[in-house]
Motif scaffolding. Sequence first.
Motif, mmCIF file in Angstrom:
data_model
loop_
_atom_site.group_PDB
_atom_site.id
_atom_site.type_symbol
_atom_site.label_atom_id
_atom_site.label_comp_id
_atom_site.label_asym_id
_atom_site.label_seq_id
_atom_site.Cartn_x
_atom_site.Cartn_y
_atom_site.Cartn_z
ATOM 1 N N PRO A 4 0.822 -1.216 0.000
ATOM 2 C CA PRO A 4 0.000 0.000 0.000
ATOM 3 C C PRO A 4 0.855 1.265 0.000
ATOM 4 O O PRO A 4 0.486 2.272 -0.625
ATOM 5 C CB PRO A 4 -0.820 -0.095 1.286
ATOM 6 C CG PRO A 4 -0.835 -1.523 1.641
ATOM 7 C CD PRO A 4 0.451 -2.089 1.111
ATOM 8 N N LEU A 5 2.003 1.220 0.656
ATOM 9 C CA LEU A 5 2.902 2.378 0.684
ATOM 10 C C LEU A 5 3.451 2.649 -0.719
ATOM 11 O O LEU A 5 3.478 3.806 -1.169
ATOM 12 C CB LEU A 5 4.051 2.115 1.669
ATOM 13 C CG LEU A 5 5.060 3.250 1.817
ATOM 14 C CD1 LEU A 5 4.393 4.487 2.386
ATOM 15 C CD2 LEU A 5 6.218 2.810 2.675
ATOM 16 N N LEU A 9 2.719 5.985 -2.996
ATOM 17 C CA LEU A 9 3.787 6.829 -3.543
ATOM 18 C C LEU A 9 3.698 6.924 -5.068
ATOM 19 O O LEU A 9 3.902 8.001 -5.644
ATOM 20 C CB LEU A 9 5.155 6.295 -3.127
ATOM 21 C CG LEU A 9 5.538 6.515 -1.657
ATOM 22 C CD1 LEU A 9 6.854 5.821 -1.347
ATOM 23 C CD2 LEU A 9 5.620 7.997 -1.348
ATOM 24 N N ALA A 10 3.373 5.824 -5.719
ATOM 25 C CA ALA A 10 3.241 5.828 -7.174
ATOM 26 C C ALA A 10 2.070 6.713 -7.603
ATOM 27 O O ALA A 10 2.168 7.479 -8.572
ATOM 28 C CB ALA A 10 3.059 4.401 -7.690
ATOM 29 N N THR A 11 0.968 6.642 -6.872
ATOM 30 C CA THR A 11 -0.196 7.471 -7.184
ATOM 31 C C THR A 11 0.128 8.950 -6.978
ATOM 32 O O THR A 11 -0.234 9.798 -7.796
ATOM 33 C CB THR A 11 -1.400 7.057 -6.307
ATOM 34 O OG1 THR A 11 -1.641 5.665 -6.483
ATOM 35 C CG2 THR A 11 -2.635 7.850 -6.665
ATOM 36 N N ALA A 12 0.813 9.268 -5.895
ATOM 37 C CA ALA A 12 1.191 10.656 -5.624
ATOM 38 C C ALA A 12 2.150 11.178 -6.684
ATOM 39 O O ALA A 12 2.014 12.316 -7.152
ATOM 40 C CB ALA A 12 1.822 10.757 -4.237
ATOM 41 N N THR A 13 3.098 10.372 -7.099
ATOM 42 C CA THR A 13 4.042 10.772 -8.140
ATOM 43 C C THR A 13 3.323 11.013 -9.461
ATOM 44 O O THR A 13 3.592 11.997 -10.161
ATOM 45 C CB THR A 13 5.124 9.695 -8.311
ATOM 46 O OG1 THR A 13 5.766 9.469 -7.054
ATOM 47 C CG2 THR A 13 6.160 10.104 -9.327
ATOM 48 N N ALA A 14 2.396 10.144 -9.805
ATOM 49 C CA ALA A 14 1.632 10.311 -11.041
ATOM 50 C C ALA A 14 0.773 11.575 -10.978
ATOM 51 O O ALA A 14 0.655 12.311 -11.964
ATOM 52 C CB ALA A 14 0.759 9.090 -11.286
#
Length: 108
Positions: A4-5, A9-14
Amino acid sequence: MTTPLIVGLATATAAIAARQVLLSGSRYMATPRTRKHYEGGFQPVMTRREAALILGIRESSPHDRVKAVHKKLMIANHPDSGGSDLIAAKVNEAKDILLGKKKQETIF
């Protein structure tokens, strides 16, 4: 626990990358994309080149295009509607030269 972490992080970066793309696109759209105007003054005797620069067209433009551009410029710069007498005279002279109605005087 780490999955989940990593997904977060991937969602926030995108999301940040997408925001930057949108902001740069809006900055690009906000800048005017107009041609730079000719910064020289008028020559003592108008040439075909100067006439074309005044009207914003090519020297070899067809007569219909010259007339259409002349009409558009005269609507915007007519002395009766607050335009300049000098600009209106130069636009008319440029049209006459490009249509061949006025003979060009030689400089020499």
